[in-house]
Design a protein around this motif. Sequence first.
Motif, PDB file in Angstrom:
ATOM      1  N   LEU A   1      43.399  44.402  38.131  1.00 34.29           N
ATOM      2  CA  LEU A   1      42.918  44.038  36.798  1.00 34.29           C
ATOM      3  C   LEU A   1      42.849  42.524  36.638  1.00 34.29           C
ATOM      4  N   ILE A   2      43.866  41.826  37.106  1.00 34.86           N
ATOM      5  CA  ILE A   2      43.889  40.363  36.976  1.00 34.86           C
ATOM      6  C   ILE A   2      42.819  39.731  37.862  1.00 34.86           C
ATOM      7  N   GLN A   3      42.608  40.273  39.063  1.00 31.67           N
ATOM      8  CA  GLN A   3      41.542  39.763  39.925  1.00 31.67           C
ATOM      9  C   GLN A   3      40.171  39.940  39.264  1.00 31.67           C
ATOM     10  N   LEU A   4      39.946  41.114  38.675  1.00 32.01           N
ATOM     11  CA  LEU A   4      38.688  41.351  37.963  1.00 32.01           C
ATOM     12  C   LEU A   4      38.521  40.375  36.800  1.00 32.01           C
ATOM     13  N   THR A   5      39.606  40.148  36.071  1.00 33.75           N
ATOM     14  CA  THR A   5      39.563  39.210  34.943  1.00 33.75           C
ATOM     15  C   THR A   5      39.251  37.797  35.428  1.00 33.75           C
ATOM     16  N   LEU A   6      39.861  37.417  36.555  1.00 36.58           N
ATOM     17  CA  LEU A   6      39.613  36.089  37.118  1.00 36.58           C
ATOM     18  C   LEU A   6      38.149  35.922  37.515  1.00 36.58           C
ATOM     19  N   VAL A   7      37.607  36.918  38.226  1.00 30.84           N
ATOM     20  CA  VAL A   7      36.204  36.845  38.662  1.00 30.84           C
ATOM     21  C   VAL A   7      35.275  36.734  37.452  1.00 30.84           C
ATOM     22  N   CYS A   8      35.508  37.579  36.464  1.00 29.62           N
ATOM     23  CA  CYS A   8      34.673  37.572  35.267  1.00 29.62           C
ATOM     24  C   CYS A   8      34.775  36.232  34.539  1.00 29.62           C
ATOM     25  N   THR A   9      35.988  35.688  34.451  1.00 31.21           N
ATOM     26  CA  THR A   9      36.207  34.418  33.758  1.00 31.21           C
ATOM     27  C   THR A   9      35.510  33.268  34.480  1.00 31.21           C
ATOM     28  N   ILE A  10      35.603  33.266  35.819  1.00 30.62           N
ATOM     29  CA  ILE A  10      34.953  32.209  36.605  1.00 30.62           C
ATOM     30  C   ILE A  10      33.435  32.256  36.426  1.00 30.62           C
ATOM     31  N   ILE A  11      32.868  33.474  36.447  1.00 34.57           N
ATOM     32  CA  ILE A  11      31.412  33.604  36.273  1.00 34.57           C
ATOM     33  C   ILE A  11      30.992  33.113  34.890  1.00 34.57           C
ATOM     34  N   ILE A  12      31.754  33.471  33.862  1.00 27.45           N
ATOM     35  CA  ILE A  12      31.449  33.023  32.502  1.00 27.45           C
ATOM     36  C   ILE A  12      31.553  31.497  32.415  1.00 27.45           C
TER      37      ILE A  12
ATOM     38  N   ALA B   1      31.670  26.745  29.193  1.00 27.88           N
ATOM     39  CA  ALA B   1      32.840  26.133  29.821  1.00 27.88           C
ATOM     40  C   ALA B   1      34.120  26.596  29.117  1.00 27.88           C
ATOM     41  N   LEU B   2      35.070  27.070  29.906  1.00 28.05           N
ATOM     42  CA  LEU B   2      36.336  27.557  29.374  1.00 28.05           C
ATOM     43  C   LEU B   2      37.428  26.537  29.648  1.00 28.05           C
ATOM     44  N   PRO B   3      38.536  26.600  28.908  1.00 25.35           N
ATOM     45  CA  PRO B   3      39.616  25.612  29.103  1.00 25.35           C
ATOM     46  C   PRO B   3      40.163  25.654  30.531  1.00 25.35           C
ATOM     47  N   ALA B   4      40.463  24.493  31.060  1.00 29.36           N
ATOM     48  CA  ALA B   4      40.974  24.401  32.432  1.00 29.36           C
ATOM     49  C   ALA B   4      42.291  25.156  32.582  1.00 29.36           C
ATOM     50  N   TRP B   5      43.142  25.110  31.532  1.00 27.98           N
ATOM     51  CA  TRP B   5      44.434  25.786  31.632  1.00 27.98           C
ATOM     52  C   TRP B   5      44.276  27.296  31.798  1.00 27.98           C
ATOM     53  N   LEU B   6      43.204  27.855  31.217  1.00 27.77           N
ATOM     54  CA  LEU B   6      42.963  29.289  31.346  1.00 27.77           C
ATOM     55  C   LEU B   6      42.618  29.643  32.790  1.00 27.77           C
ATOM     56  N   LEU B   7      41.726  28.863  33.397  1.00 28.82           N
ATOM     57  CA  LEU B   7      41.322  29.113  34.780  1.00 28.82           C
ATOM     58  C   LEU B   7      42.497  28.939  35.737  1.00 28.82           C
ATOM     59  N   ILE B   8      43.245  27.837  35.558  1.00 24.07           N
ATOM     60  CA  ILE B   8      44.379  27.579  36.439  1.00 24.07           C
ATOM     61  C   ILE B   8      45.448  28.654  36.276  1.00 24.07           C
ATOM     62  N   GLY B   9      45.691  29.047  35.031  1.00 20.98           N
ATOM     63  CA  GLY B   9      46.676  30.091  34.775  1.00 20.98           C
ATOM     64  C   GLY B   9      46.301  31.404  35.440  1.00 20.98           C
ATOM     65  N   LEU B  10      45.025  31.797  35.355  1.00 22.26           N
ATOM     66  CA  LEU B  10      44.572  33.030  35.984  1.00 22.26           C
ATOM     67  C   LEU B  10      44.644  32.947  37.508  1.00 22.26           C
ATOM     68  N   ILE B  11      44.342  31.787  38.056  1.00 14.15           N
ATOM     69  CA  ILE B  11      44.414  31.611  39.514  1.00 14.15           C
ATOM     70  C   ILE B  11      45.844  31.828  39.999  1.00 14.15           C
ATOM     71  N   TYR B  12      46.808  31.199  39.331  1.00 14.57           N
ATOM     72  CA  TYR B  12      48.200  31.328  39.779  1.00 14.57           C
ATOM     73  C   TYR B  12      48.773  32.708  39.447  1.00 14.57           C
ATOM     74  N   LEU B  13      48.319  33.315  38.361  1.00 14.44           N
ATOM     75  CA  LEU B  13      48.754  34.675  38.046  1.00 14.44           C
ATOM     76  C   LEU B  13      48.212  35.649  39.086  1.00 14.44           C
ATOM     77  N   THR B  14      46.966  35.440  39.523  1.00 15.31           N
ATOM     78  CA  THR B  14      46.390  36.267  40.577  1.00 15.31           C
ATOM     79  C   THR B  14      47.187  36.114  41.868  1.00 15.31           C
ATOM     80  N   ALA B  15      47.543  34.875  42.207  1.00  9.35           N
ATOM     81  CA  ALA B  15      48.334  34.636  43.418  1.00  9.35           C
ATOM     82  C   ALA B  15      49.689  35.332  43.333  1.00  9.35           C
ATOM     83  N   LEU B  16      50.339  35.229  42.164  1.00 11.63           N
ATOM     84  CA  LEU B  16      51.654  35.840  41.983  1.00 11.63           C
ATOM     85  C   LEU B  16      51.593  37.358  42.152  1.00 11.63           C
ATOM     86  N   THR B  17      50.643  38.003  41.466  1.00 11.11           N
ATOM     87  CA  THR B  17      50.560  39.463  41.541  1.00 11.11           C
ATOM     88  C   THR B  17      50.073  39.926  42.913  1.00 11.11           C
TER      89      THR B  17
END
Length: 198
Positions: A133-144, A150-166
């Motif tokens: 689910l988090i990987q799908l959210t990350l992909v969708c967020t990056i495409i958007i 343009a989305l906040p940098a903290w959102l992208l970075i947070g999703l990247i590290y959350l994806t790595a953690l999970t």
Amino acid sequence: MALLPLKLCDIPNLITSLRILLVAPFLWLLLQERYGAALLLFVIAGISDALDGFLAKYYGWTSELGGLLDPIADKLLLMGAILALGWLDELPGWLVMLVILRDLMILGGAVAYHLLIERFQAAPLMISKLNTLIQLTLVCTIIIHYGLIALPAWLLIGLIYLTALTTLWSGAAYLWRWGSRAWHRIRRPPPPSHRNPR
């Protein structure tokens, strides 16, 4: 040669097959950086995934083929998107490698368990479902972010590290589950013999 008649119970498998066919045009659009069209196909694929899952569970239209095709369709779409975004330098290379290594480890472990211990029966863990689910959210967020707004940098970075953690967590969870199960199977004493004494 006459075509086999389509039954209602075949509808989920048909939807899944169509989702697999969407993977190639989706990836082509993504690599061409046509993010709006790529996002549309990504959303359609997501809706089709939810639809075939609902039909299979609600009406009992499940099959062994469907159980095989559905995760293949999901993995092709998700892994293809992650590889494409990594190629475009829109995802960090270390994250792409981490996702690939995790999947290779799970696949290799499943094959080894099946060949050396007993028949492998896939049973997704909750952390694995969360990771997907988090990987799908990350992909969708990056495409958007790169294609629409343009989305906040903290959102992208947070999703990247959350994806790595999970990703790490789910890989370790699978390794622990199937490793401990294999260990117990190996250590289990053979069943007593029931031969009649002479």
